[in-house]
Design an enzyme around this catalytic site. Structure first.
Site, short mmCIF file in Angstrom:
data_model
loop_
_atom_site.label_atom_id
_atom_site.label_comp_id
_atom_site.label_asym_id
_atom_site.label_seq_id
_atom_site.Cartn_x
_atom_site.Cartn_y
_atom_site.Cartn_z
N ALA A 125 0.83 -1.21 0.00
CA ALA A 125 0.00 0.00 0.00
C ALA A 125 0.86 1.25 0.00
O ALA A 125 0.35 2.37 0.03
CB ALA A 125 -0.91 0.00 1.21
N GLY A 126 2.18 1.09 0.00
CA GLY A 126 3.06 2.26 0.06
C GLY A 126 3.14 2.82 1.47
O GLY A 126 3.42 4.00 1.66
N SER A 128 5.11 1.35 3.84
CA SER A 128 6.40 0.91 4.38
C SER A 128 6.30 -0.21 5.41
O SER A 128 6.88 -0.13 6.50
CB SER A 128 7.17 2.08 5.00
OG SER A 128 7.64 2.89 3.98
N ASP A 174 11.68 6.18 5.14
CA ASP A 174 10.76 5.21 5.74
C ASP A 174 11.21 4.84 7.15
O ASP A 174 10.41 4.78 8.09
CB ASP A 174 10.67 3.96 4.86
CG ASP A 174 10.35 4.30 3.42
OD1 ASP A 174 9.85 5.42 3.18
OD2 ASP A 174 10.60 3.48 2.53
C1 GLA Z 1 10.04 5.13 -1.02
C2 GLA Z 1 11.48 5.09 -0.51
C3 GLA Z 1 11.82 6.37 0.26
C4 GLA Z 1 11.48 7.62 -0.54
C5 GLA Z 1 10.07 7.52 -1.13
C6 GLA Z 1 9.77 8.62 -2.11
O1 GLA Z 1 9.16 5.12 0.05
O2 GLA Z 1 11.68 3.97 0.29
O3 GLA Z 1 13.18 6.36 0.64
O4 GLA Z 1 12.44 7.85 -1.54
O5 GLA Z 1 9.86 6.29 -1.81
O6 GLA Z 1 9.78 9.85 -1.48
#
Ligand code: GLA
Length: 389
Positions: A125-126, A128, A174
């Site tokens: 889902a983005g 992390s 993250d």
């Molecule tokens: C992912 C990466 C982060 C960051 C974002 C974009 O979540 O893991 O380090 O670069 O993309 O901002």
């Protein structure tokens, strides 16, 4: 709910390993609120730890073997503590192996361990989920082995696990968000100095996550490619500007405008996004200090537009959601969150409006695309912590 989850995982641990956990830790997922692809350009990000995360429970083993059990998948991976090499089989274990490998660089790691983890960060889902696993396993295993690891060092260990065990050349966003989150507040990070500040958001605001569940096939390589283009653009500016340029962080908006026309057009677009994002984050922090949530929300919309047109890391599904959000008066702002190319949109709303907005967005998405997205309400929350041991 988190307490119930911990109780369940503790019971599973006892059944599985015949002993109680000696250490346990929790680390939240994160949402990127403003500042996209700026971290590895040594820029600025406003983010938040969220109210879902991963628990990691562990106890020492009698020999050199590690047994790592993923409760949500009901799978167990075994490996030698002396050789935590990445593997394509049960690749979920690579995050913990990568962290163990990083901890081995901080001091002696003797015997193996038995460990179990589980959580409620939706995968893909983005949000992390991987960083949350890295940070809770890092905290728990550092305690188990009696190692003292400063939070920023732990963040770097997690980042190194992503680079070398998962193949994503990510920044530190993250991991830092998962460690430094605060309830009802955003985390403001400066990725040059690694200074981290807390920026109050207030209890009246929260976020909606609308997960498209889209994962375009080449996400990792697209991400790494964008990073290379940014580094290339920085090298170009180093040759044309009178001052030193190591990263896009060193380039002002005025300098970008002065040189854009003579640059490679793709590099110019990527740089426009990153430098614009840095500018928006600094402005966003000022607006939040004045409690101007509406002004802040506008910057989120601008950020998405920049992703769509300059960085080209959006996709139709994300655009449908952001367009639908713009048409709902109660929405303060919306944008893609994280790497892009799929994943989620983050929407800023007042707490009382959250459920109604979620229903409207879900309906608009279904109508436009013929299938559903999932929505969840998230609150900025405290960062990772040891629970016992
Ligand atoms: C992912 C990466 C982060 C960051 C974002 C974009 O979540 O893991 O380090 O670069 O993309 O901002």
């Amino acid at each position: 709910m988190a307490d119930d989850l911990l109780k369940t995982l503790t019971a599973q641990f006892k059944t599985k390993f015949g002993t109680a956990p000696a250490v346990a830790a929790h680390a939240p997922g994160r949402v990127e609120v403003l500042g996209n692809h700026t971290d590895y350009n040594e820029g600025f990000v406003l983010s938040a730890a969220i109210d879902c995360g991963t628990f990691f429970l562990a106890a020492p083993a009698a020999d050199g073997e590690c047994r790592l059990h993923a409760a949500d998948l009901n799978q167990e991976c075994r490996f030698a503590v002396a050789d935590p090499a990445p593997s394509k089989v049960m690749s979920w274990a690579n995050y913990v192996k990568g962290v163990l490998s990083g901890l081995r660089g901080k001091g002696p790691v003797g015997k193996g361990f038995v460990a179990l983890f589980g959580g409620n960060v939706p995968l893909g889902a983005g949000l992390s989920s991987s960083a949350s696993l890295e940070m809770c396993s890092g905290l728990a295993l550092a305690r188990l082995y009696g190692l003292t690891v400063a939070p920023l060092d732990l963040a770097k260990i997690g980042q190194s696990a992503e680079h070398h065990y998962a193949g994503v050349k990510c920044g530190l966003l993250d991991q830092i968000s998962s460690l430094f989150g605060r309830q009802n507040a955003l985390v403001m990070s400066d990725f040059r100095t690694l200074a981290v500040e807390t920026v109050p958001l207030g209890p009246e605001a929260c976020f909606l996550i609308c997960n498209t569940a889209v994962k375009h096939s080449l996400v990792e390589s697209e991400y790494n490619e964008r990073r290379e283009r940014c580094e290339e653009a920085a090298r170009h500016f180093a040759t044309v500007l009178p001052h030193p340029v190591k990263h896009l962080r060193d380039v002002s908006w005025a300098e970008l405008e002065a040189h854009r026309a003579t640059m490679d057009p793709v590099a110019a677009k990527r740089a426009t996004h990153v430098i614009g994002e840095n500018t928006r984050v600094l402005k966003g922090r000022e607006l939040l200090a004045k409690h101007d949530l509406a002004g802040f929300g506008k910057l989120m919309f601008e950020s998405h537009e920049s992703s769509r047109t300059q960085f080209e890391n959006s996709c139709r599904e994300l655009d449908v959601l952001v367009d639908a959000a713009k048409a709902i008066p109660a929405v303060l702002g919306a944008r893609l969150s994280g790497g892009g190319f799929g994943g989620s949109v983050v929407v800023l709303v007042r707490v009382g409006d959250a459920a109604g907005v979620a229903a409207k967005l879900a309906a608009a998405y279904k109508q436009a695309l013929g299938h559903s997205c999932t929505t969840m309400i998230i609150r900025p929350s405290d960062g990772a912590r040891l629970l016992a041991g």
